[in-house]
Design an enzyme around this catalytic site. Structure first.
Site, PDB file in Angstrom:
ATOM      1  N   ASN A  14       0.837  -1.215   0.000  1.00  0.00           N
ATOM      2  CA  ASN A  14       0.000   0.000   0.000  1.00  0.00           C
ATOM      3  C   ASN A  14       0.865   1.256   0.000  1.00  0.00           C
ATOM      4  O   ASN A  14       0.538   2.239  -0.686  1.00  0.00           O
ATOM      5  CB  ASN A  14      -0.950  -0.007   1.202  1.00  0.00           C
ATOM      6  CG  ASN A  14      -2.204  -0.812   0.923  1.00  0.00           C
ATOM      7  OD1 ASN A  14      -3.050  -0.393   0.139  1.00  0.00           O
ATOM      8  ND2 ASN A  14      -2.304  -1.980   1.532  1.00  0.00           N
ATOM      9  N   MET A  90       1.227  -2.659  12.165  1.00  0.00           N
ATOM     10  CA  MET A  90       0.504  -3.622  13.001  1.00  0.00           C
ATOM     11  C   MET A  90       0.759  -3.388  14.496  1.00  0.00           C
ATOM     12  O   MET A  90       1.176  -4.290  15.226  1.00  0.00           O
ATOM     13  CB  MET A  90       0.887  -5.050  12.604  1.00  0.00           C
ATOM     14  CG  MET A  90       0.654  -5.353  11.133  1.00  0.00           C
ATOM     15  SD  MET A  90      -1.014  -4.960  10.549  1.00  0.00           S
ATOM     16  CE  MET A  90      -1.827  -6.484  11.001  1.00  0.00           C
ATOM     17  N   ARG A  91       0.497  -2.173  14.930  1.00  0.00           N
ATOM     18  CA  ARG A  91       0.754  -1.831  16.322  1.00  0.00           C
ATOM     19  C   ARG A  91      -0.373  -0.926  16.806  1.00  0.00           C
ATOM     20  O   ARG A  91      -0.765   0.004  16.099  1.00  0.00           O
ATOM     21  CB  ARG A  91       2.104  -1.090  16.381  1.00  0.00           C
ATOM     22  CG  ARG A  91       2.837  -1.211  17.666  1.00  0.00           C
ATOM     23  CD  ARG A  91       4.287  -0.811  17.482  1.00  0.00           C
ATOM     24  NE  ARG A  91       5.116  -1.939  17.078  1.00  0.00           N
ATOM     25  CZ  ARG A  91       5.470  -2.924  17.874  1.00  0.00           C
ATOM     26  NH1 ARG A  91       5.086  -2.947  19.126  1.00  0.00           N
ATOM     27  NH2 ARG A  91       6.206  -3.920  17.431  1.00  0.00           N
ATOM     28  N   ASN A 107      -5.810   5.430   8.201  1.00  0.00           N
ATOM     29  CA  ASN A 107      -5.424   4.014   8.195  1.00  0.00           C
ATOM     30  C   ASN A 107      -6.224   3.295   7.117  1.00  0.00           C
ATOM     31  O   ASN A 107      -7.360   3.669   6.818  1.00  0.00           O
ATOM     32  CB  ASN A 107      -5.757   3.398   9.564  1.00  0.00           C
ATOM     33  CG  ASN A 107      -5.438   1.915   9.637  1.00  0.00           C
ATOM     34  OD1 ASN A 107      -4.341   1.487   9.269  1.00  0.00           O
ATOM     35  ND2 ASN A 107      -6.392   1.106  10.096  1.00  0.00           N
ATOM     36  N   HIS A 109      -7.827  -0.449   6.278  1.00  0.00           N
ATOM     37  CA  HIS A 109      -8.184  -1.701   6.945  1.00  0.00           C
ATOM     38  C   HIS A 109      -8.856  -2.617   5.922  1.00  0.00           C
ATOM     39  O   HIS A 109      -9.723  -2.173   5.166  1.00  0.00           O
ATOM     40  CB  HIS A 109      -9.134  -1.416   8.113  1.00  0.00           C
ATOM     41  CG  HIS A 109      -9.549  -2.659   8.827  1.00  0.00           C
ATOM     42  ND1 HIS A 109      -8.722  -3.304   9.723  1.00  0.00           N
ATOM     43  CD2 HIS A 109     -10.673  -3.402   8.742  1.00  0.00           C
ATOM     44  CE1 HIS A 109      -9.335  -4.395  10.161  1.00  0.00           C
ATOM     45  NE2 HIS A 109     -10.523  -4.467   9.587  1.00  0.00           N
ATOM     46  N   THR A 141      -8.755   7.037  15.349  1.00  0.00           N
ATOM     47  CA  THR A 141      -9.217   7.532  16.646  1.00  0.00           C
ATOM     48  C   THR A 141      -8.821   6.513  17.712  1.00  0.00           C
ATOM     49  O   THR A 141      -8.163   5.515  17.416  1.00  0.00           O
ATOM     50  CB  THR A 141     -10.748   7.726  16.662  1.00  0.00           C
ATOM     51  OG1 THR A 141     -11.363   6.459  16.398  1.00  0.00           O
ATOM     52  CG2 THR A 141     -11.200   8.747  15.632  1.00  0.00           C
ATOM     53  N   ASP A 145      -9.696   0.575  14.571  1.00  0.00           N
ATOM     54  CA  ASP A 145     -10.492   0.363  13.353  1.00  0.00           C
ATOM     55  C   ASP A 145     -11.884   0.983  13.481  1.00  0.00           C
ATOM     56  O   ASP A 145     -12.822   0.555  12.800  1.00  0.00           O
ATOM     57  CB  ASP A 145     -10.602  -1.135  13.014  1.00  0.00           C
ATOM     58  CG  ASP A 145      -9.233  -1.783  12.826  1.00  0.00           C
ATOM     59  OD1 ASP A 145      -8.303  -1.096  12.362  1.00  0.00           O
ATOM     60  OD2 ASP A 145      -9.096  -2.977  13.153  1.00  0.00           O
ATOM     61  N   GLU A 174      -7.374  -2.161  -2.507  1.00  0.00           N
ATOM     62  CA  GLU A 174      -6.724  -1.247  -1.550  1.00  0.00           C
ATOM     63  C   GLU A 174      -5.774  -0.302  -2.278  1.00  0.00           C
ATOM     64  O   GLU A 174      -5.675   0.885  -1.948  1.00  0.00           O
ATOM     65  CB  GLU A 174      -5.930  -2.043  -0.504  1.00  0.00           C
ATOM     66  CG  GLU A 174      -6.797  -2.810   0.476  1.00  0.00           C
ATOM     67  CD  GLU A 174      -5.956  -3.515   1.545  1.00  0.00           C
ATOM     68  OE1 GLU A 174      -5.079  -2.874   2.153  1.00  0.00           O
ATOM     69  OE2 GLU A 174      -6.177  -4.715   1.763  1.00  0.00           O
TER      70      GLU A 174
HETATM   71  C1  GAR Z   1      -3.099  -4.559   4.031  1.00  0.00           C
HETATM   72  O1  GAR Z   1      -4.041  -5.483   3.548  1.00  0.00           O
HETATM   73  C2  GAR Z   1      -3.726  -3.645   5.055  1.00  0.00           C
HETATM   74  O2  GAR Z   1      -5.053  -3.317   4.755  1.00  0.00           O
HETATM   75  C3  GAR Z   1      -3.663  -4.509   6.277  1.00  0.00           C
HETATM   76  O3  GAR Z   1      -2.392  -5.125   6.225  1.00  0.00           O
HETATM   77  C4  GAR Z   1      -2.021  -5.277   4.858  1.00  0.00           C
HETATM   78  C5  GAR Z   1      -0.671  -4.651   4.669  1.00  0.00           C
HETATM   79  O4  GAR Z   1      -0.160  -4.955   3.397  1.00  0.00           O
HETATM   80  N1  GAR Z   1      -3.810  -3.745   7.468  1.00  0.00           N
HETATM   81  C6  GAR Z   1      -4.309  -4.239   8.591  1.00  0.00           C
HETATM   82  O5  GAR Z   1      -4.664  -5.390   8.728  1.00  0.00           O
HETATM   83  C7  GAR Z   1      -4.384  -3.237   9.738  1.00  0.00           C
HETATM   84  N2  GAR Z   1      -5.004  -3.833  10.871  1.00  0.00           N
HETATM   85  P1  GAR Z   1       0.993  -4.072   2.764  1.00  0.00           P
HETATM   86  O6  GAR Z   1       2.122  -4.006   3.783  1.00  0.00           O
HETATM   87  O7  GAR Z   1       1.407  -4.796   1.540  1.00  0.00           O
HETATM   88  O8  GAR Z   1       0.426  -2.708   2.471  1.00  0.00           O
END
Ligand code: GAR
Length: 205
Positions: A14, A90-91, A107, A109, A141, A145, A174
């Protein structure tokens, strides 16, 4: 153009989509910094190959969560970023962190929120039997999520989908959604007011 910092934990696809989109003439932002909470985040190399400042601020380098967050905040502020994009970071963020960037941190999701907050969204969507799944970009916030929604993309669940096949389809969505949602924020087409997203009339933009 406004300055954007992107926080990642891993692959960074992303983040890479944001970097690509920001190269287009007229895009309202530039990605000026990529910050990862892991030294082995693959996205760091991707960002460096694009000539972007990319730093690892590993959690294990700090005695506690507060010290780690202070270092991440310092890295964001050193970049001069106006807006922070979480992209697979992821934190869970503390209230102080969220407060500092309120209305300026978004963010992505991998679900149609408010369905399936948290982890393993694709497996849970398949198990729930939904036929439409997708992705959401929202303001960050205190509620994980749970912040005001900026934009969403819907993706069909196909018969025989596995979490992997569904996740690949959502990820494609995404990559189109996040640059579009970020541009909306940068252009002032949407802003956070109180705990709500307020969308400007086209005439006001
Ligand atoms: C993505 O699918 C994002 O939406 C998700 O992690 C992936 C990261 O992929 N985010 C979450 O799950 C947040 N809780 P990337 O590192 O290739 O962008």
């Amino acid at each position: 153009v406004q300055r954007v910092a992107v926080l990642i934990s891993g692959r960074g696809s992303n983040m890479a989509a944001l970097v690509e989109a920001a190269k287009a003439p007229g895009y309202p932002g530039a990605i000026v910094a990529v910050i990862a909470d892991r030294a082995d985040a693959a996205g760091l190399e991707t960002a460096r190959a694009e000539g972007i400042d990319a730093v690892a601020v590993p959690r294990k380098g700090y005695p506690d969560k507060a010290a780690h967050e202070a270092a991440v905040i310092a890295a964001i502020e050193a970049s001069g970023a106006d807006i922070v994009c979480l992209a697979g970071y992821m934190r869970l963020l503390s209230a102080d962190f969220v407060d500092r960037f309120k209305g300026r941190m978004i963010n992505i999701h991998p679900s149609l929120l408010p369905l399936f907050p948290g982890l393993e969204t694709h497996r849970r969507a398949i198990e729930a039997g939904v036929r439409i799944h997708g992705a959401t970009v929202h303001f960050v916030t205190f509620e994980m999520d749970g912040g005001p929604i900026i934009a969403q993309a819907a993706v069909p669940v196909e018969t025989g989908d596995t979490p992997d096949s569904l996740s690949a389809r959502v990820l494609q969505a995404e990559h189109a959604l996040y640059p579009r949602a970020l541009a909306m924020v940068l252009r002032g087409a949407v802003r956070m007011s109180g705990e709500k997203a307020v969308f400007a009339d086209a005439a006001e933009r």
